[in-house]
Design a protein around this motif. Structure first.
Motif, mmCIF file in Angstrom:
data_model
loop_
_atom_site.group_PDB
_atom_site.id
_atom_site.type_symbol
_atom_site.label_atom_id
_atom_site.label_comp_id
_atom_site.label_asym_id
_atom_site.label_seq_id
_atom_site.Cartn_x
_atom_site.Cartn_y
_atom_site.Cartn_z
ATOM 1 N N VAL A 1 0.871 -1.173 0.000
ATOM 2 C CA VAL A 1 0.000 0.000 0.000
ATOM 3 C C VAL A 1 0.907 1.222 0.000
ATOM 4 O O VAL A 1 1.457 1.602 1.028
ATOM 5 C CB VAL A 1 -0.941 -0.005 1.217
ATOM 6 N N ALA A 2 1.087 1.832 -1.182
ATOM 7 C CA ALA A 2 2.061 2.919 -1.334
ATOM 8 C C ALA A 2 1.538 4.255 -0.813
ATOM 9 O O ALA A 2 2.318 5.098 -0.343
ATOM 10 C CB ALA A 2 2.449 3.053 -2.799
ATOM 11 N N GLU A 3 0.214 4.467 -0.904
ATOM 12 C CA GLU A 3 -0.386 5.709 -0.427
ATOM 13 C C GLU A 3 -1.707 5.382 0.264
ATOM 14 O O GLU A 3 -2.371 4.400 -0.079
ATOM 15 C CB GLU A 3 -0.676 6.673 -1.585
ATOM 16 N N ASN A 4 -2.083 6.231 1.215
ATOM 17 C CA ASN A 4 -3.367 6.044 1.886
ATOM 18 C C ASN A 4 -4.516 6.593 1.048
ATOM 19 O O ASN A 4 -4.360 7.522 0.248
ATOM 20 C CB ASN A 4 -3.383 6.728 3.256
ATOM 21 N N THR A 5 -5.689 6.005 1.256
ATOM 22 C CA THR A 5 -6.916 6.515 0.665
ATOM 23 C C THR A 5 -7.132 7.967 1.084
ATOM 24 O O THR A 5 -6.853 8.340 2.223
ATOM 25 C CB THR A 5 -8.107 5.658 1.130
ATOM 26 N N GLY A 6 -7.656 8.775 0.178
ATOM 27 C CA GLY A 6 -7.911 10.173 0.498
ATOM 28 C C GLY A 6 -9.070 10.350 1.459
ATOM 29 O O GLY A 6 -9.915 9.464 1.608
ATOM 30 N N LEU A 7 -9.120 11.502 2.073
ATOM 31 C CA LEU A 7 -10.224 11.798 2.994
ATOM 32 C C LEU A 7 -11.543 11.849 2.246
ATOM 33 O O LEU A 7 -12.596 11.506 2.796
ATOM 34 C CB LEU A 7 -9.961 13.130 3.706
ATOM 35 N N ASP A 8 -11.506 12.263 0.980
ATOM 36 C CA ASP A 8 -12.725 12.325 0.187
ATOM 37 C C ASP A 8 -12.744 11.245 -0.905
ATOM 38 O O ASP A 8 -13.706 10.523 -1.058
ATOM 39 C CB ASP A 8 -12.888 13.715 -0.452
ATOM 40 N N ILE A 23 -6.372 2.258 8.822
ATOM 41 C CA ILE A 23 -5.869 1.332 9.843
ATOM 42 C C ILE A 23 -4.374 1.509 10.086
ATOM 43 O O ILE A 23 -3.876 1.227 11.166
ATOM 44 C CB ILE A 23 -6.178 -0.128 9.465
ATOM 45 N N ARG A 24 -3.642 1.965 9.060
ATOM 46 C CA ARG A 24 -2.208 2.193 9.180
ATOM 47 C C ARG A 24 -1.812 3.274 8.187
ATOM 48 O O ARG A 24 -2.449 3.441 7.143
ATOM 49 C CB ARG A 24 -1.406 0.916 8.867
ATOM 50 N N LYS A 25 -0.751 3.985 8.495
ATOM 51 C CA LYS A 25 -0.250 4.987 7.572
ATOM 52 C C LYS A 25 0.661 4.324 6.540
ATOM 53 O O LYS A 25 1.517 3.507 6.870
ATOM 54 C CB LYS A 25 0.516 6.082 8.321
ATOM 55 N N ALA A 26 0.477 4.687 5.304
ATOM 56 C CA ALA A 26 1.287 4.162 4.206
ATOM 57 C C ALA A 26 2.697 4.766 4.266
ATOM 58 O O ALA A 26 2.887 5.856 4.816
ATOM 59 C CB ALA A 26 0.624 4.493 2.879
ATOM 60 N N PRO A 27 3.673 4.050 3.712
ATOM 61 C CA PRO A 27 3.557 2.765 3.011
ATOM 62 C C PRO A 27 3.606 1.575 3.966
ATOM 63 O O PRO A 27 4.265 1.632 4.996
ATOM 64 C CB PRO A 27 4.785 2.775 2.091
ATOM 65 N N PHE A 28 2.907 0.510 3.620
ATOM 66 C CA PHE A 28 2.960 -0.720 4.406
ATOM 67 C C PHE A 28 2.546 -1.899 3.537
ATOM 68 O O PHE A 28 1.948 -1.736 2.481
ATOM 69 C CB PHE A 28 2.072 -0.626 5.650
ATOM 70 N N ARG A 29 2.885 -3.098 4.007
ATOM 71 C CA ARG A 29 2.456 -4.332 3.352
ATOM 72 C C ARG A 29 1.366 -4.973 4.201
ATOM 73 O O ARG A 29 1.349 -4.816 5.424
ATOM 74 C CB ARG A 29 3.636 -5.288 3.175
ATOM 75 N N ILE A 30 0.463 -5.684 3.553
ATOM 76 C CA ILE A 30 -0.681 -6.238 4.272
ATOM 77 C C ILE A 30 -1.098 -7.548 3.615
ATOM 78 O O ILE A 30 -0.943 -7.728 2.405
ATOM 79 C CB ILE A 30 -1.858 -5.229 4.278
ATOM 80 N N PHE A 31 -1.600 -8.482 4.411
ATOM 81 C CA PHE A 31 -2.147 -9.728 3.866
ATOM 82 C C PHE A 31 -3.514 -9.449 3.258
ATOM 83 O O PHE A 31 -4.382 -8.877 3.901
ATOM 84 C CB PHE A 31 -2.290 -10.780 4.971
ATOM 85 N N ASP A 32 -3.712 -9.859 2.019
ATOM 86 C CA ASP A 32 -5.046 -9.739 1.413
ATOM 87 C C ASP A 32 -5.429 -10.998 0.636
ATOM 88 O O ASP A 32 -6.424 -11.617 0.971
ATOM 89 C CB ASP A 32 -5.131 -8.498 0.533
ATOM 90 N N PRO A 33 -4.674 -11.430 -0.380
ATOM 91 C CA PRO A 33 -5.096 -12.632 -1.107
ATOM 92 C C PRO A 33 -4.928 -13.896 -0.283
ATOM 93 O O PRO A 33 -4.053 -13.985 0.583
ATOM 94 C CB PRO A 33 -4.168 -12.641 -2.332
ATOM 95 N N PHE A 34 -5.793 -14.868 -0.558
ATOM 96 C CA PHE A 34 -5.728 -16.169 0.097
ATOM 97 C C PHE A 34 -5.230 -17.214 -0.897
ATOM 98 O O PHE A 34 -5.812 -17.368 -1.974
ATOM 99 C CB PHE A 34 -7.124 -16.607 0.578
ATOM 100 N N GLN A 35 -4.177 -17.912 -0.530
ATOM 101 C CA GLN A 35 -3.706 -19.017 -1.350
ATOM 102 C C GLN A 35 -4.003 -20.330 -0.629
ATOM 103 O O GLN A 35 -3.579 -20.516 0.508
ATOM 104 C CB GLN A 35 -2.202 -18.892 -1.609
ATOM 105 N N PRO A 36 -4.734 -21.237 -1.245
ATOM 106 C CA PRO A 36 -5.030 -22.518 -0.598
ATOM 107 C C PRO A 36 -3.740 -23.267 -0.268
ATOM 108 O O PRO A 36 -2.778 -23.227 -1.041
ATOM 109 C CB PRO A 36 -5.845 -23.270 -1.647
ATOM 110 N N VAL A 37 -3.716 -23.929 0.875
ATOM 111 C CA VAL A 37 -2.536 -24.678 1.286
ATOM 112 C C VAL A 37 -2.943 -26.084 1.695
ATOM 113 O O VAL A 37 -4.085 -26.341 2.060
ATOM 114 C CB VAL A 37 -1.797 -23.994 2.469
#
Length: 424
Positions: A1-8, A23-37
């Motif tokens: 996540v290179a930049e945060n969503t804007g206020l508008d 939830i966090r200030k950018a930049p950050f990495r986050i878990f989103d996709p699910f890979q079956p294991v």
């Protein structure tokens, strides 16, 4: 996540305002996709997130069920115990859902991400995997793009209509439990600041076509006549909704009215679904689809349209940001759940999002992507599924949205016999 969503809307750089609702200030990495294991699981980093899903069959008797998972790591053994309570209330299967839900999908991205040629047999297999994943998320509406199935000569007459491909395409989704066929808007803007309307299908000469011109109307009429015949002959009329011009605003209303009139001259009862940015299209559209914040700001107007027999969906996209519900990566996952709750609270009939898989060629990295005119889409707006070579992956956000749509169905059942309790 290179930049945060804007206020508008968009990202914070769009208006230069800091957005405190992230939830966090950018930049950050986050878990989103699910890979079956499958066991054994090999960790390739110091941190690994695992998600447990326990499917409940529709014939499972109500009661408490205990599930145990054993984790062996070297000499260390950990046993995790989960108690699942199965209730009598049942979420209906997607084909019997009572709320409409669509994410627009990109066929070219399916082809490029998975190395298949459009309309080849491997393509049809991959499209089916996407349809099944979409239906798993409780999506029950899908779009088709008119231009994918027509070619024209330089005079603007249909030279070929791939009816067999269109029918096969539609059946792929219907077999997966979908029930609403959405004809995509076939008219667009040159750019967002332009007042030009352009047909999304060109003639053989490659020249841009103005839809309200004689040539444009001829092309629209010839396509529409053939689409109408397909829907009628396959008995899909009752499932078909049609878009014309995505996000019409006030300056386009007269031309928009003329073009819808052209379609209604060919099929009097055609139902028009549009993501609307004006309230001046009463009597033209049948299904309104404002952004969530615009619905809430104009709720009295939309309630009157419902009372007049129209339906009202809502949508989100690169806006709204700030504290509103949306599906962006720097927002709490509960916001995706709350989409279904909001639909239930306000008695809305559907939800639309444009970005199922409109990713770049770096879908796991470029989550804040360029849009147009110096604008960037906020993180995750462009796609909620991720491509692996053998098919699409679901995500935290897609699963959270699914949970919200399941909650909608449960609230609708409760509302039918105890409306005050449902509202509470």
């Amino acid at each position: 996540v290179a930049e945060n969503t804007g206020l508008d809307r968009n990202t914070e750089k769009y208006s230069g305002k800091a957005n405190p609702y992230v939830i966090r200030k950018a930049p950050f990495r986050i878990f989103d996709p699910f890979q079956p294991v499958t066991s054994p699981i090999v960790a390739d980093s110091a941190t690994m997130a695992l998600r447990l899903e326990i499917p409940i069959d529709s014939i499972s008797p109500p009661g408490e069920y205990t599930h145990r998972i054993r984790l062996d790591f070297g000499d260390h053994v950990e046993v995790l115990e989960f108690v699942v309570i199965v209730h009598r209330a049942m979420v209906p299967p997607v084909e019997r859902s009572t709320i409409s839900y669509i994410n627009w999908h990109n066929l070219d991205n399916i082809c490029s991400a998975h190395g298949v040629e459009k309309w080849s047999e491997p393509f049809w297999g991959m499209l089916s995997k996407y349809a099944q994943t979409m239906a798993r998320g409780r999506q029950n509406a899908f779009w088709f793009i008119w231009g994918d199935f027509f070619t024209f000569d330089s005079a603007g007459n249909v030279s070929a209509f791939r009816r067999d491909l269109l029918e096969r395409y539609i059946r792929v989704f219907l077999r997966s439990g979908f029930k609403t066929i959405h004809g995509a808007p076939f008219i667009g803007r040159r750019n967002w600041t332009s007042s030009d309307m352009l047909l999304a299908v060109q003639g053989a000469d490659g020249v841009e076509v103005v839809p309200v011109s004689e040539k444009g109307k001829r092309m629209i009429s010839q396509m529409a006549t053939r689409i109408i015949a397909v829907m009628k002959e396959n008995r899909w009329d009752g499932q078909w909704l049609q878009g014309v011009f995505d996000e019409p605003t006030d300056e386009f209303v007269d031309r928009y009215r003329e073009l819808v009139g052209l379609l209604r001259g060919l099929k009097k009862d055609i139902r028009i679904l549009e993501a609307t940015m004006t309230t001046n299209v009463s009597g033209i559209v049948n299904i309104w689809c404002p952004q969530v914040q615009e619905y809430q700001a104009n709720r009295e107007f939309f309630d009157k349209r419902k009372a007049a027999g129209d339906k009202v969906w809502v949508y989100t996209c690169l806006s709204p940001g700030g504290p509103w519900v949306n599906r962006l990566l720097d927002m709490e996952r509960l916001r995706q759940v709350y989409i279904g709750w909001g639909l239930a609270k306000y008695d809305l009939q559907g939800f639309l999002h444009w970005g199922l898989n409109f990713h770049t060629d770096k879908p796991f990295e470029e989550l804040v992507r360029y849009h147009m005119e110096g604008q960037f889409l906020p993180a995750g707006d462009s796609h909620i599924l991720y491509p692996m070579r053998d098919g699409p992956l679901s995500s935290h956000r897609f699963e959270s949205h699914r949970i919200g749509m399941e909650d909608y169905e449960l609230l609708a059942q409760l509302k039918s016999h105890d409306a005050p309790r449902a509202q509470q």
